[in-house]
Write an enzyme that holds these catalytic residues in place. Structure first.
Site, PDB file in Angstrom:
ATOM      1  N   LEU A 185       0.768  -0.468  -0.728  1.00  0.00           N
ATOM      2  CA  LEU A 185      -0.645  -0.141  -0.870  1.00  0.00           C
ATOM      3  C   LEU A 185      -1.445  -1.405  -0.565  1.00  0.00           C
ATOM      4  O   LEU A 185      -0.976  -2.506  -0.837  1.00  0.00           O
ATOM      5  CB  LEU A 185      -0.961   0.324  -2.297  1.00  0.00           C
ATOM      6  CG  LEU A 185      -0.371   1.654  -2.768  1.00  0.00           C
ATOM      7  CD1 LEU A 185      -0.784   1.921  -4.208  1.00  0.00           C
ATOM      8  CD2 LEU A 185      -0.805   2.797  -1.878  1.00  0.00           C
ATOM      9  N   ASP A 186      -2.636  -1.228  -0.003  1.00  0.00           N
ATOM     10  CA  ASP A 186      -3.502  -2.385   0.194  1.00  0.00           C
ATOM     11  C   ASP A 186      -3.747  -3.081  -1.144  1.00  0.00           C
ATOM     12  O   ASP A 186      -3.764  -2.438  -2.200  1.00  0.00           O
ATOM     13  CB  ASP A 186      -4.864  -1.958   0.760  1.00  0.00           C
ATOM     14  CG  ASP A 186      -4.772  -1.465   2.193  1.00  0.00           C
ATOM     15  OD1 ASP A 186      -3.722  -1.658   2.818  1.00  0.00           O
ATOM     16  OD2 ASP A 186      -5.767  -0.891   2.664  1.00  0.00           O
ATOM     17  N   LYS A 187      -3.973  -4.374  -1.100  1.00  0.00           N
ATOM     18  CA  LYS A 187      -4.341  -5.106  -2.302  1.00  0.00           C
ATOM     19  C   LYS A 187      -5.566  -4.451  -2.929  1.00  0.00           C
ATOM     20  O   LYS A 187      -6.528  -4.117  -2.236  1.00  0.00           O
ATOM     21  CB  LYS A 187      -4.642  -6.560  -1.946  1.00  0.00           C
ATOM     22  CG  LYS A 187      -5.038  -7.403  -3.159  1.00  0.00           C
ATOM     23  CD  LYS A 187      -5.416  -8.817  -2.741  1.00  0.00           C
ATOM     24  CE  LYS A 187      -5.859  -9.634  -3.936  1.00  0.00           C
ATOM     25  NZ  LYS A 187      -6.290 -10.991  -3.565  1.00  0.00           N
ATOM     26  N   THR A 243      -5.902  -1.495  -4.090  1.00  0.00           N
ATOM     27  CA  THR A 243      -5.900  -0.032  -4.047  1.00  0.00           C
ATOM     28  C   THR A 243      -5.004   0.449  -5.180  1.00  0.00           C
ATOM     29  O   THR A 243      -3.855   0.010  -5.300  1.00  0.00           O
ATOM     30  CB  THR A 243      -5.362   0.492  -2.703  1.00  0.00           C
ATOM     31  OG1 THR A 243      -6.272   0.124  -1.670  1.00  0.00           O
ATOM     32  CG2 THR A 243      -5.223   2.002  -2.717  1.00  0.00           C
TER      33      THR A 243
END
Length: 218
Positions: free
Chosen positions: A27-29, A31
């Site tokens: 996951l994106d940082k 998120t």
């Protein structure tokens, strides 16, 4: 990673390397939401194949809830636009020409809008389903579509002035969010051993749920 190592110890898969044992996808940082971790090499290989396919030939699926500025003019749609590294900012991704970016596709559905309807809406809650898994995909595609994510520090910088038009409590809650309003809400995949379809759902966390609650009062 350290929590996983402490909890599972030697049973964790090492395919992901020393830095990411058992991690099947990212996951994106900042998120929030669902992730899956493999505890054996067999599980890791099977899950990695499903995630690489992105549900094109199987039942694997990933769904996100995104709180965006404004509202799309249609109830649902599909964004197909190549994504690659931004030409001048190494921390950002961008929509690029086909010969410079990688194929990326996102399906979206409007769930509800706030503070008005259509072009008058202040913000909207969007459900996004990935057909590919590019870095920052939902964030880049929604910004490209003209509806960047609320609170996004990279792709919604031009919308900071929107805060001045909002009630103080709501503007304060968004300023305090300190992350993009993106949550991995749905995850489905086939169990690597039993072949059973597993589905998981995660409600909006408290910080995003509170902002949505205040948007509904506009």
């Amino acid at each position: 990673m350290n929590a996983l190592l402490a909890h599972c110890g030697k049973s964790l898969s090492g395919i992901g390397g020393v830095a990411r044992p058992g991690i099947v996808h990212r996951l994106d940082k900042d998120t929030s939401g669902l992730m899956v971790v493999a505890k054996t090499d067999q599980a890791h290989r099977a899950l990695a194949e499903q995630f690489a396919d992105h549900g094109r030939t199987g039942e694997m699926a990933r769904g996100y809830l995104a709180l965006v500025w404004g509202a799309p003019s249609r109830p649902h749609g599909r964004i197909e636009a190549p994504i690659g590294r931004h030409p001048t900012s190494r921390t950002k991704m961008a929509v690029l020409p086909e010969d410079k970016g990688r194929f990326a596709a996102t399906r979206w559905r409007l769930l509800e809008s706030y503070g008005g309807h259509g072009k008058d809406a202040v913000a909207s809650l969007i459900e996004c389903t990935l057909e590919t898994g590019r870095t920052h995909q939902v964030r880049v595609h929604m910004a490209h579509y003209g509806h960047p994510l609320v609170g996004d520090p990279l792709y919604a910088t031009g919308f900071k002035s929107k805060l001045r038009t909002l009630p103080g409590d709501l503007a304060g809650a968004i300023s305090a969010l300190d992350r993009q309003a993106l949550h991995a809400t749905h995850l489905a995949f086939v169990h690597p051993s039993t072949g059973t379809l597993l589905e998981f759902n995660s409600e909006l966390p408290d910080d995003l749920a509170e902002i949505v609650r205040q948007f509904k009062q506009l």
